[in-house]
Write a protein that holds these residues in place. Sequence first.
Motif, PDB file in Angstrom:
ATOM      1  N   ASP A  62      -5.051  -3.824 -17.462  1.00 50.25           N
ATOM      2  CA  ASP A  62      -5.476  -4.789 -16.229  1.00 50.25           C
ATOM      3  C   ASP A  62      -4.920  -4.425 -15.087  1.00 50.25           C
ATOM      4  OD1 ASP A  62      -7.372  -6.311 -17.880  1.00 50.25           O
ATOM      5  OD2 ASP A  62      -5.817  -7.951 -18.124  1.00 50.25           O
ATOM      6  N   SER A  63      -3.444  -3.889 -15.135  1.00 48.76           N
ATOM      7  CA  SER A  63      -2.832  -3.386 -14.025  1.00 48.76           C
ATOM      8  C   SER A  63      -3.542  -1.839 -13.537  1.00 48.76           C
ATOM      9  CB  SER A  63      -1.462  -3.133 -14.285  1.00 48.76           C
ATOM     10  OG  SER A  63      -0.853  -2.249 -13.200  1.00 48.76           O
ATOM     11  N   VAL A  64      -4.097  -1.256 -14.283  1.00 48.69           N
ATOM     12  CA  VAL A  64      -4.795   0.164 -13.810  1.00 48.69           C
ATOM     13  C   VAL A  64      -6.269  -0.194 -13.316  1.00 48.69           C
ATOM     14  CG1 VAL A  64      -5.837   1.985 -14.485  1.00 48.69           C
ATOM     15  CG2 VAL A  64      -3.478   1.748 -15.450  1.00 48.69           C
ATOM     16  N   ARG A  65      -6.914  -1.242 -13.878  1.00 47.69           N
ATOM     17  CA  ARG A  65      -8.279  -1.756 -13.237  1.00 47.69           C
ATOM     18  C   ARG A  65      -8.013  -2.652 -11.821  1.00 47.69           C
ATOM     19  NH1 ARG A  65     -11.361  -4.317 -18.241  1.00 47.69           N
ATOM     20  NH2 ARG A  65     -13.209  -4.116 -16.618  1.00 47.69           N
ATOM     21  N   THR A  66      -6.801  -3.276 -11.797  1.00 43.32           N
ATOM     22  CA  THR A  66      -6.865  -4.028 -10.479  1.00 43.32           C
ATOM     23  C   THR A  66      -6.688  -3.134  -9.468  1.00 43.32           C
ATOM     24  OG1 THR A  66      -5.934  -5.831 -11.880  1.00 43.32           O
ATOM     25  CG2 THR A  66      -5.393  -5.630  -9.355  1.00 43.32           C
ATOM     26  N   ARG A  67      -5.777  -1.871  -9.765  1.00 41.62           N
ATOM     27  CA  ARG A  67      -5.437  -1.118  -8.522  1.00 41.62           C
ATOM     28  C   ARG A  67      -6.683  -0.512  -7.921  1.00 41.62           C
ATOM     29  NH1 ARG A  67      -0.568  -0.040 -11.388  1.00 41.62           N
ATOM     30  NH2 ARG A  67      -1.297   1.922 -12.119  1.00 41.62           N
ATOM     31  N   LEU A  68      -7.858  -0.208  -8.793  1.00 41.71           N
ATOM     32  CA  LEU A  68      -9.042   0.296  -8.625  1.00 41.71           C
ATOM     33  C   LEU A  68      -9.949  -0.628  -7.592  1.00 41.71           C
ATOM     34  CD1 LEU A  68     -10.101   2.066 -11.879  1.00 41.71           C
ATOM     35  CD2 LEU A  68      -8.908   3.109  -9.692  1.00 41.71           C
ATOM     36  N   LEU A  69      -9.721  -1.724  -7.637  1.00 39.04           N
ATOM     37  CA  LEU A  69     -10.430  -2.753  -6.961  1.00 39.04           C
ATOM     38  C   LEU A  69     -10.300  -2.563  -5.368  1.00 39.04           C
ATOM     39  CD1 LEU A  69      -9.525  -6.153  -8.580  1.00 39.04           C
ATOM     40  CD2 LEU A  69     -11.769  -4.888  -8.668  1.00 39.04           C
ATOM     41  N   SER A  70      -9.400  -1.943  -4.661  1.00 45.67           N
ATOM     42  CA  SER A  70      -8.948  -1.716  -3.293  1.00 45.67           C
ATOM     43  C   SER A  70      -8.566  -0.342  -3.194  1.00 45.67           C
ATOM     44  CB  SER A  70      -8.321  -2.735  -2.895  1.00 45.67           C
ATOM     45  OG  SER A  70      -7.844  -2.426  -1.414  1.00 45.67           O
ATOM     46  N   ALA A  71      -9.084   0.374  -2.097  1.00 50.00           N
ATOM     47  CA  ALA A  71      -8.397   1.691  -1.791  1.00 50.00           C
ATOM     48  C   ALA A  71      -6.953   1.668  -1.275  1.00 50.00           C
ATOM     49  CB  ALA A  71      -9.329   2.534  -0.843  1.00 50.00           C
ATOM     50  N   GLY A  72      -6.711   0.474  -0.695  1.00 47.19           N
ATOM     51  CA  GLY A  72      -5.396   0.244  -0.345  1.00 47.19           C
ATOM     52  C   GLY A  72      -4.409  -0.158  -1.400  1.00 47.19           C
ATOM     53  N   TRP A  73      -4.810  -0.330  -2.535  1.00 51.95           N
ATOM     54  CA  TRP A  73      -3.949  -0.788  -3.591  1.00 51.95           C
ATOM     55  C   TRP A  73      -3.648   0.383  -4.628  1.00 51.95           C
ATOM     56  CZ3 TRP A  73      -5.686  -6.139  -5.899  1.00 51.95           C
ATOM     57  CH2 TRP A  73      -5.316  -7.143  -4.975  1.00 51.95           C
ATOM     58  N   ARG A  74      -4.471   1.637  -4.288  1.00 54.42           N
ATOM     59  CA  ARG A  74      -4.373   2.602  -5.401  1.00 54.42           C
ATOM     60  C   ARG A  74      -3.205   3.473  -5.397  1.00 54.42           C
ATOM     61  NH1 ARG A  74     -10.700   5.115  -5.340  1.00 54.42           N
ATOM     62  NH2 ARG A  74     -11.624   3.284  -5.836  1.00 54.42           N
ATOM     63  N   HIS A  75      -2.320   3.264  -4.335  1.00 54.85           N
ATOM     64  CA  HIS A  75      -1.001   3.906  -4.000  1.00 54.85           C
ATOM     65  C   HIS A  75       0.166   3.203  -4.776  1.00 54.85           C
ATOM     66  CE1 HIS A  75      -0.899   1.123  -0.852  1.00 54.85           C
ATOM     67  NE2 HIS A  75       0.396   1.360  -0.700  1.00 54.85           N
ATOM     68  N   LEU A  76      -0.135   1.718  -4.716  1.00 52.80           N
ATOM     69  CA  LEU A  76       0.905   1.105  -5.676  1.00 52.80           C
ATOM     70  C   LEU A  76       1.140   1.431  -6.687  1.00 52.80           C
ATOM     71  CD1 LEU A  76      -0.659  -2.439  -4.923  1.00 52.80           C
ATOM     72  CD2 LEU A  76       1.067  -1.186  -3.435  1.00 52.80           C
ATOM     73  N   CYS A  77       2.586   1.268  -7.013  1.00 48.23           N
ATOM     74  CA  CYS A  77       3.449   1.720  -8.174  1.00 48.23           C
ATOM     75  C   CYS A  77       3.746   0.543  -9.089  1.00 48.23           C
ATOM     76  CB  CYS A  77       4.737   2.552  -7.771  1.00 48.23           C
ATOM     77  SG  CYS A  77       5.724   3.142  -9.257  1.00 48.23           S
TER      78      CYS A  77
END
Length: 331
Positions: A62-77
Amino acid sequence: MSEVGINISCWNFFRPFRRKHKNIQAQRKDELEVTQLGLRDRISDLPDEILCYILSFLTLRDSVRTRLLSAGWRHLCDCRSVLQFDALNVFGRKTVITVSQQSKFVIAVNQFIQLWKCWNSVHGIKINFPLGVEHTSNIDRWVRSFIRMGIKDLTLVVENEKTYLLCGNLLRSGEAFFLESLSLGDCELTLSSDCSSWISHLTKLDLFQVNLKAEDMEFILSNGLNLSSLSLVACLWSSPSPLKVELPSLKKLVVHESVDEIVLHCPNLEILECKGRIKCFKLSHLPLLSEVKLGLFFPPNGCSSIFCALTRHAPQLQALSLLVMTAKSSA
């Protein structure tokens, strides 16, 4: 080419750009309406540190899939300190284990190890999934990779019909000096003289249904001088000699085994838990022992010796839990 043909060609050429422009206009319109209605996405306005902290509570999937919801979240670690690979974290649900599922699990873990970017914050790895012997090379490669990364806490449970063999030499590299805690379940462990270095650095060792040779058990007890916690549960080893534990740093000892005799000489031991068919206890110098839990099979008059030993050698004892089973009552 006629003028009509040129106009059609130009229209076809600019069609994707017109469509993209309309999409951008529609998106801006939607954002404006959301802002006017007070429905602005305030979660994305949170600092990255807080968003990373929230992601750490999700499963890996779910952590990986959640980061794909927004382009601004993809850089989050993801800032989680322990990575857990099991059916829930990899597949999002508990599932029936099949050969196909095993292969998918191995592929998922391999991809995750390759793509994960936040290893600096990880100090623990837990793998709990039944894997057949055909995946032994993958498990060995994972162990080597985790050791090279400087993992401090490693848990490996790979229950299956055929036992996975973990060779202690996999952990003997220089990076194994970082390893402080090792938990093994449903596997077989073999050790050699070269393993003394990493065993001596361990502070915690948990073995659950691990097949051991008697000499390997003696090797652990003679080299694990920095162990503060030791757990032996349903481990299979046969030895006529007693289980002799003389570890100066040991604070917690859990033994769920059937052995003829246990000999304890641990000056810093604070917690003792024993269950099983243990015929005899020999205790000495347990000045800090404060909590004892016993679930033992004794002959009818066999309890007095353990009480006398605790009274004599454990002056700081504060809590005693005793469950006694005789041969008659167990029948």
